[in-house]
Design an enzyme around this catalytic site. Structure first.
Site, PDB file in Angstrom:
ATOM      1  N   TYR A  65      35.426  46.908  18.021  1.00 30.16           N
ATOM      2  CA  TYR A  65      35.408  45.541  18.573  1.00 30.16           C
ATOM      3  C   TYR A  65      36.686  44.791  18.202  1.00 30.16           C
ATOM      4  O   TYR A  65      37.181  43.975  18.982  1.00 30.16           O
ATOM      5  CB  TYR A  65      34.187  44.778  18.036  1.00 30.16           C
ATOM      6  N   ASP A  75      55.728  37.188  37.153  1.00 30.37           N
ATOM      7  CA  ASP A  75      54.546  37.945  37.557  1.00 30.37           C
ATOM      8  C   ASP A  75      55.089  39.357  37.753  1.00 30.37           C
ATOM      9  O   ASP A  75      55.553  39.711  38.838  1.00 30.37           O
ATOM     10  CB  ASP A  75      53.943  37.390  38.845  1.00 30.37           C
ATOM     11  N   LYS A 124      48.664  48.029  39.419  1.00 31.86           N
ATOM     12  CA  LYS A 124      49.729  48.456  40.333  1.00 31.86           C
ATOM     13  C   LYS A 124      50.700  49.372  39.569  1.00 31.86           C
ATOM     14  O   LYS A 124      50.356  50.504  39.270  1.00 31.86           O
ATOM     15  CB  LYS A 124      50.447  47.228  40.912  1.00 31.86           C
ATOM     16  N   PHE A 136      40.184  34.818  52.454  1.00 33.12           N
ATOM     17  CA  PHE A 136      40.407  36.100  53.121  1.00 33.12           C
ATOM     18  C   PHE A 136      39.479  37.198  52.619  1.00 33.12           C
ATOM     19  O   PHE A 136      39.150  38.120  53.344  1.00 33.12           O
ATOM     20  CB  PHE A 136      41.876  36.546  52.949  1.00 33.12           C
ATOM     21  N   PHE A 148      51.739  34.297  45.436  1.00 31.58           N
ATOM     22  CA  PHE A 148      50.657  35.266  45.561  1.00 31.58           C
ATOM     23  C   PHE A 148      49.346  34.485  45.495  1.00 31.58           C
ATOM     24  O   PHE A 148      49.250  33.484  44.792  1.00 31.58           O
ATOM     25  CB  PHE A 148      50.712  36.387  44.519  1.00 31.58           C
ATOM     26  N   THR A 149      48.340  34.981  46.218  1.00 30.69           N
ATOM     27  CA  THR A 149      47.092  34.222  46.410  1.00 30.69           C
ATOM     28  C   THR A 149      46.467  33.777  45.081  1.00 30.69           C
ATOM     29  O   THR A 149      46.197  32.591  44.887  1.00 30.69           O
ATOM     30  CB  THR A 149      46.083  35.083  47.194  1.00 30.69           C
ATOM     31  N   ARG A 198      47.677  39.776  55.934  1.00 26.44           N
ATOM     32  CA  ARG A 198      48.485  38.927  55.043  1.00 26.44           C
ATOM     33  C   ARG A 198      49.168  37.913  55.942  1.00 26.44           C
ATOM     34  O   ARG A 198      50.346  37.997  56.251  1.00 26.44           O
ATOM     35  CB  ARG A 198      49.527  39.741  54.274  1.00 26.44           C
TER      36      ARG A 198
HETATM   37  O1  PLI Z   1      44.116  41.793  41.197  1.00 31.95           O
HETATM   38  P1  PLI Z   1      44.549  41.335  39.849  1.00 31.95           P
HETATM   39  O2  PLI Z   1      43.720  40.213  39.321  1.00 31.95           O
HETATM   40  O3  PLI Z   1      44.681  42.448  38.866  1.00 31.95           O
HETATM   41  O4  PLI Z   1      46.056  40.801  40.007  1.00 31.95           O
HETATM   42  C1  PLI Z   1      46.396  39.698  40.761  1.00 31.95           C
HETATM   43  C2  PLI Z   1      47.777  39.847  41.300  1.00 31.95           C
HETATM   44  C3  PLI Z   1      48.790  39.147  40.752  1.00 31.95           C
HETATM   45  N1  PLI Z   1      50.058  39.220  41.244  1.00 31.95           N
HETATM   46  C4  PLI Z   1      50.379  39.996  42.297  1.00 31.95           C
HETATM   47  C5  PLI Z   1      51.773  40.030  42.781  1.00 31.95           C
HETATM   48  C6  PLI Z   1      49.391  40.748  42.899  1.00 31.95           C
HETATM   49  O5  PLI Z   1      49.712  41.523  43.921  1.00 31.95           O
HETATM   50  C7  PLI Z   1      48.033  40.688  42.410  1.00 31.95           C
HETATM   51  C8  PLI Z   1      46.971  41.378  43.031  1.00 31.95           C
HETATM   52  N2  PLI Z   1      47.170  41.986  44.184  1.00 31.95           N
HETATM   53  C9  PLI Z   1      46.290  42.588  44.943  1.00 31.95           C
HETATM   54  C10 PLI Z   1      44.856  42.671  44.636  1.00 31.95           C
HETATM   55  C11 PLI Z   1      46.792  43.194  46.160  1.00 31.95           C
HETATM   56  O6  PLI Z   1      46.011  43.810  46.909  1.00 31.95           O
HETATM   57  O7  PLI Z   1      48.003  43.069  46.415  1.00 31.95           O
END
Ligand code: PLI
Length: 464
Positions: free
Chosen positions: A73, A216, A259, A450, A125-126, A383
């Site tokens: 933990y 980011d 990513k 979306f 970014f969203t 998008r």
């Molecule tokens: O999906 P998260 O919460 O792990 O990360 C959010 C996020 C932050 N910044 C950027 C540039 C992204 O592309 C992003 C998440 N992107 C998604 C889910 C995508 O499909 O592009």
């Protein structure tokens, strides 16, 4: 000398079957999903290009590292391994793991934004913008104008326009800015990189005003690869060294590890600022978990640490981006309008150019993504105007210049034959595009609409 093919720097040890459906099955599935590809069941999808987020194939080394996960933990050994990998690769001092990127954005926004302050971003970014706005921040777009033109071949469409930042400071003063939230390989612009020269210049400018850059850094490795390929003076540097230099211009970063980091879940916040780190640790306990695991299991942190090592191997990242280029070049050859140059994580169809007969209010990118699924079972993502949401103050749709369908390529998952199938389907739709009709929105969630919005065709579909 004849140009030789370069194959993927890995071979396949385990496979996951996928299933082709009939057109009638897909028509039913998309209708049930409200013409929103987010609401499809993945069992109905043949080739899933919805996102490159969390869809990576992990390596045998990552899977075996998971067995070494320390699930304590507090003070987990796996945390210290992730911390060491982050320090070595990103170069920041402090690490706060989170369950994914948006949790790191939440914590950063709550701590670093005072209500009413501007948060300049190179496009948006969203989730990043949503968290900034929830914290009372005001989004300010400082990306170069070339980013809004899908046809411009400018190689650095992710660049920051310093004149826009200067104008903001001149009008409102530097105190009106919380920090600069800058993204490498800008997702919404089509996976477009900034140059090292640009980020160096922005960093020098920000220092004058005492402003921090918080990256980011979700797709920073892909950006580092483009710098290696395109920017003078970097051809002989490793992607790993380029990434370190890039991060050196920031005070910290938030990352979605789903990513670049080659894992299925995870994220983190990293910083050199002691006070920010202390506050972040206080907040992460409330929302995620102890600061030595955030929202992650020990095994997740092990896979993540190993993923960070693999992501900066030059032959891996070259093969990853080259696969995206393979698909993009096929579409360009077929005359299909896509965002140029080809981006780092996906190929973006220009839905305004593709469906020039549809006004933006009829959601051309949403319609095109639905039509692609019906044609071939390929799942893509809108998008455009749906993703952009509404202006909180006026209630009007944001009307982004770019109305795109993203064909996002998961890392190490599909072969180039899958890319051929996608290209053929796009070509079929391009040749029959006048038969694609618009949509109307019949359910609209208040935020991040979306993901769950539902649509109906403006022209009734005749099932065959
Ligand atoms: O999906 P998260 O919460 O792990 O990360 C959010 C996020 C932050 N910044 C950027 C540039 C992204 O592309 C992003 C998440 N992107 C998604 C889910 C995508 O499909 O592009």
């Amino acid at each position: 000398m004849r140009q030789r093919t370069i194959a993927e720097p890995y071979k396949i040890k385990m496979v996951e079957p996928i299933r082709m459906t009939t057109r009638a099955e897909r028509e039913r599935a998309i209708e049930e999903a409200g013409y929103n590809t987010f609401l499809l069941r993945s069992d109905d999808v043949y080739i899933d290009l919805l996102t490159d987020s969390g869809t990576t194939a992990m390596s045998d080394r990552q899977w075996s590292a998971m067995m070494l996960g320390d699930e304590a933990y507090a003070g987990s050994r796996s945390f210290y391994r992730m911390e060491a990998a982050m320090r070595e690769i990103y170069g920041f001092q402090h690490l706060v793991p989170t369950h994914q990127g948006r949790a790191a954005e939440h914590i950063t926004s709550q701590i670093r934004i005072k209500p009413g302050q501007f948060v300049p971003m190179n496009m948006y970014f969203t989730t990043t913008r949503a968290h900034a706005e929830r914290a009372g921040g005001v989004f300010f777009n400082c990306i170069v104008d070339e980013a809004n033109d899908p046809w411009s071949d400018f190689p650095w469409k992710g660049n920051i326009d310093l004149a826009k930042l200067q104008a903001l400071v001149d009008e409102h003063g530097a105190d009106s800015i919380a920090y600069l939230s800058l993204a490498p390989c800008v997702n919404m612009a089509g996976g477009q990189p900034f140059s090292m020269a640009n980020i160096r210049e922005v960093s020098a400018w920000a220092k004058q005003y005492g402003l921090a850059i918080i990256f980011d850094a979700t797709r920073a490795v892909e950006n580092a690869y483009f710098i290696q390929q395109r920017e003078e003076g970097y051809a002989n540097r490793t992607v790993k060294a380029i990434l370190r230099e890039m991060m050196g211009y920031g005070e910290g970063c938030t990352v979605s590890s789903k990513k670049d980091n080659l894992v299925n879940i995870g994220g983190f916040l990293a910083t050199n600022d002691d006070a920010f780190f202390r506050k972040a640790k206080e907040m992460v306990v409330i929302f995620e978990g102890m600061p030595t695991y955030g929202g992650l299991a020990g095994r997740d942190m092990e896979a993540l640490a190993q993923g960070m090592v693999e992501m900066v191997e030059d032959d891996y990242i070259a093969s990853r981006v080259r696969q995206v280029e393979y698909l993009g070049n096929k579409l360009i050859k077929a005359g299909i309008p896509i965002v140029r140059p080809i981006g780092g994580h996906g190929v973006f169809l220009d839905a305004k150019g593709f469906l020039a007969h549809l006004p933006q209010d009829e959601f051309p990118a949403q319609s095109l993504a639905a039509a692609l699924f019906v044609d071939s079972g390929v799942r893509a993502m809108e998008r455009g105007i749906v993703s952009a949401g509404r202006d909180h103050r006026t209630g009007e749709h944001h009307r982004p210049a770019l109305e795109l369908v993203r064909l996002t390529i998961p890392r190490r998952v599909y072969t180039n034959l899958h890319m051929d199938v996608v290209a053929e389907s796009c070509q079929e739709l391009w040749e029959t595009r006048s038969a694609i009709h618009g949509l109307r929105m019949v359910y609209e969630p208040e935020s991040l609409r979306f993901f769950q919005a539902r649509f109906e065709p403006l022209v009734p579909v005749l099932h065959g």
